[in-house]
Design a protein around this motif. Structure first.
Motif, PDB file in Angstrom:
ATOM      1  N   LEU A  39       0.882  -1.225  -0.033  1.00 42.12           N
ATOM      2  CA  LEU A  39       0.118   0.041  -0.057  1.00 42.12           C
ATOM      3  C   LEU A  39       0.966   1.278   0.178  1.00 42.12           C
ATOM      4  O   LEU A  39       0.516   1.993  -0.783  1.00 42.12           O
ATOM      5  CB  LEU A  39      -1.117   0.045   1.183  1.00 42.12           C
ATOM      6  N   THR A  41     -13.945  -2.388  -2.295  1.00 39.16           N
ATOM      7  CA  THR A  41     -13.919  -3.639  -2.049  1.00 39.16           C
ATOM      8  C   THR A  41     -15.377  -4.162  -1.673  1.00 39.16           C
ATOM      9  O   THR A  41     -16.270  -3.207  -1.843  1.00 39.16           O
ATOM     10  CB  THR A  41     -12.984  -3.624  -0.347  1.00 39.16           C
ATOM     11  N   ASN A  94     -10.898  -5.276   5.719  1.00 37.30           N
ATOM     12  CA  ASN A  94     -10.455  -4.640   4.832  1.00 37.30           C
ATOM     13  C   ASN A  94     -10.923  -2.835   4.830  1.00 37.30           C
ATOM     14  O   ASN A  94      -9.831  -2.087   4.528  1.00 37.30           O
ATOM     15  CB  ASN A  94     -10.543  -4.895   3.397  1.00 37.30           C
ATOM     16  N   TYR A 107      -8.477   0.153   5.162  1.00 46.38           N
ATOM     17  CA  TYR A 107      -8.049   1.403   4.256  1.00 46.38           C
ATOM     18  C   TYR A 107      -8.401   2.766   5.108  1.00 46.38           C
ATOM     19  O   TYR A 107      -7.892   3.823   4.863  1.00 46.38           O
ATOM     20  CB  TYR A 107      -9.156   1.268   3.084  1.00 46.38           C
ATOM     21  N   ARG A 161      -5.490   4.113   6.848  1.00 43.79           N
ATOM     22  CA  ARG A 161      -4.823   4.509   5.956  1.00 43.79           C
ATOM     23  C   ARG A 161      -5.136   5.842   5.383  1.00 43.79           C
ATOM     24  O   ARG A 161      -4.537   6.285   4.535  1.00 43.79           O
ATOM     25  CB  ARG A 161      -4.243   3.806   4.981  1.00 43.79           C
ATOM     26  N   TYR A 170      -8.140   6.593   3.611  1.00 43.27           N
ATOM     27  CA  TYR A 170      -9.009   6.526   2.708  1.00 43.27           C
ATOM     28  C   TYR A 170     -10.392   6.912   3.212  1.00 43.27           C
ATOM     29  O   TYR A 170     -10.824   6.429   4.432  1.00 43.27           O
ATOM     30  CB  TYR A 170      -9.402   5.138   1.936  1.00 43.27           C
ATOM     31  N   LYS A 226      -8.536   8.286  -1.434  1.00 38.55           N
ATOM     32  CA  LYS A 226      -7.364   8.864  -0.738  1.00 38.55           C
ATOM     33  C   LYS A 226      -6.775   9.828  -1.609  1.00 38.55           C
ATOM     34  O   LYS A 226      -6.128   9.747  -2.634  1.00 38.55           O
ATOM     35  CB  LYS A 226      -6.454   8.019  -0.243  1.00 38.55           C
TER      36      LYS A 226
END
Length: 157
Positions: free
Chosen positions: A96, A115, A122, A126, A129, A131, A149
Motif C-alpha cells: 500500500l 472492496t 479491509n 483502508y 490509512r 481513505y 485517498k
C-alpha cells in the motif's frame, strides 16, 4: 518483526502463481459473500499483460501481489493480496505504501479502490490509512464500497 520485502514488476510466466496466491488470499471470503470474490475470477495472464502488476518477494518466494491501473487521472488499486503464511509481516502495508508512492510519481491526484461491503476488516484498514468512503454500489453482482485517498498536499511518508 518486519522482514525484508522487495517489490518488482510481475512477469507473465508468474501468472499461475499469482492466481494461486490470489485464490488462497480470497478463499476465506467465499462463505461470507456467497460466491468467489472478483479477484478470483480474473485471468492473471491478461492482468499481468494489461495492468501494472507488482509482486512482493520475501526471500525466494512471492508473498503478495499488487494490481494497479491508471483511471481518469487517478490510480486505481485493483487488488492487493497477501499469501496467508505471510500475513502480519508488513507485506500488505509495504504494498500500500508503494502504491501511494507510485501514484504520486505518476502525478495522480488520488488513489481509489473498492472492496466488498462484507470485507469489513479491509474497509477498516483502508480507513486507518486515510481513505474515505465515496459511495456504495452493486457492480457485476458484488456489493462494493468505493473509497478514495487524496494525494494532493499530503507529505510523502
Amino acid at each position: 518483526m518486519e522482514m525484508d520485502i522487495a517489490l518488482r514488476p510481475a512477469r507473465v510466466e508468474e501468472a499461475s502463481e499469482i492466481a494461486a496466491l490470489v485464490a488462497e488470499a480470497y478463499t476465506p471470503y467465499i462463505a461470507r459473500i456467497g460466491r468467489k470474490p472478483a479477484p478470483m475470477l480474473a485471468d492473471y495472464t491478461r492482468v499481468v499483460r494489461d495492468d501494472e502488476v507488482f509482486v512482493a518477494q520475501l526471500g525466494n518466494g512471492i508473498a503478495g501481489v499488487l494490481v494497479l491501473r491508471r483511471d481518469r487521472g487517478d490510480l486505481l488499486l485493483e487488488n492487493v493480496a497477501v499469501r496467508t503464511a505471510c500475513k502480519g509481516q508488513g507485506v500488505g502495508r509495504h504494498m500500500l505504501d508503494f502504491a501511494e508512492a507510485h501514484a504520486r510519481a505518476l502525478g495522480c491526484a488520488a488513489i481509489r479502490l473498492y472492496t466488498h461491503e462484507r470485507m469489513t476488516e479491509n474497509i477498516e484498514i483502508y480507513r486507518t490509512r486515510g481513505y474515505h468512503e465515496t459511495h456504495r454500489a452493486v457492480e457485476d453482482g458484488f456489493a462494493r464500497v468505493f473509497m478514495c485517498k487524496s494525494l494532493v498536499g499530503l507529505q510523502q511518508p
